[in-house]
Design a protein around this motif. Structure first.
Motif, PDB file in Angstrom:
ATOM      1  N   LEU A  88     -14.630 105.083   8.967  1.00  0.00           N
ATOM      2  CA  LEU A  88     -15.195 103.890   9.605  1.00  0.00           C
ATOM      3  C   LEU A  88     -14.278 103.465  10.739  1.00  0.00           C
ATOM      4  N   THR A  89     -14.832 103.333  11.929  1.00  0.00           N
ATOM      5  CA  THR A  89     -14.118 102.731  13.048  1.00  0.00           C
ATOM      6  C   THR A  89     -14.788 101.385  13.299  1.00  0.00           C
ATOM      7  N   ARG A  90     -14.023 100.309  13.066  1.00  0.00           N
ATOM      8  CA  ARG A  90     -14.573  98.960  13.241  1.00  0.00           C
ATOM      9  C   ARG A  90     -14.687  98.640  14.723  1.00  0.00           C
ATOM     10  N   ALA A  91     -15.519  97.674  15.037  1.00  0.00           N
ATOM     11  CA  ALA A  91     -15.723  97.256  16.421  1.00  0.00           C
ATOM     12  C   ALA A  91     -14.416  96.837  17.082  1.00  0.00           C
ATOM     13  N   ASN A  92     -13.446  96.359  16.287  1.00  0.00           N
ATOM     14  CA  ASN A  92     -12.162  95.922  16.834  1.00  0.00           C
ATOM     15  C   ASN A  92     -11.177  97.075  17.016  1.00  0.00           C
TER      16      ASN A  92
END
Length: 113
Positions: A88-92
């Motif tokens: 998972l790559t978060r929006a931040n």
């Protein structure tokens, strides 16, 4: 598709789906949201650069990701044991490995239509 722990096995050319949800260390749900990216990557081993398969999900339903495999996604993959992970790559920009390197067995099939 069969899942035992984090190890997966499936017949080559079958349709399958994996639902991915995230919880924090206390067990509370952490919804996936716009700008997040979920990757499922399949390789021959963790030491190879070449991807055998990669699915990318950027649209979420009720805060979860649905990774869908169509028959064509695995139709030409040689039967064998591969390695996969889900990241998972978060929006931040923060990156979390949701499922660490695990076995994914592609089993041969008989009907090739």
């Amino acid at each position: 598709m069969k899942i035992k722990g984090t190890n997966i096995s499936m017949l080559r050319g079958d349709t399958a789906a994996i639902t991915v949800s995230v919880t924090d260390s206390a067990g509370a749900s952490v919804p996936l949201e716009a700008g997040d990216i979920v990757y499922l990557t399949l390789k021959k081993s963790v030491d190879t650069e070449a991807k055998v398969l990669q699915k990318v999900v950027t649209d979420f339903i009720d805060g979860t990701a649905l990774i869908e495999l169509a028959p064509g996604d695995t139709h030409d993959i040689k039967p064998g044991i591969y390695m996969y992970d889900i990241q998972l790559t978060r929006a931040n920009g923060k990156v979390y490995t949701i499922v660490g390197p695990s076995n994914w067995t592609i089993e041969g099939d008989v009907t090739r239509d």
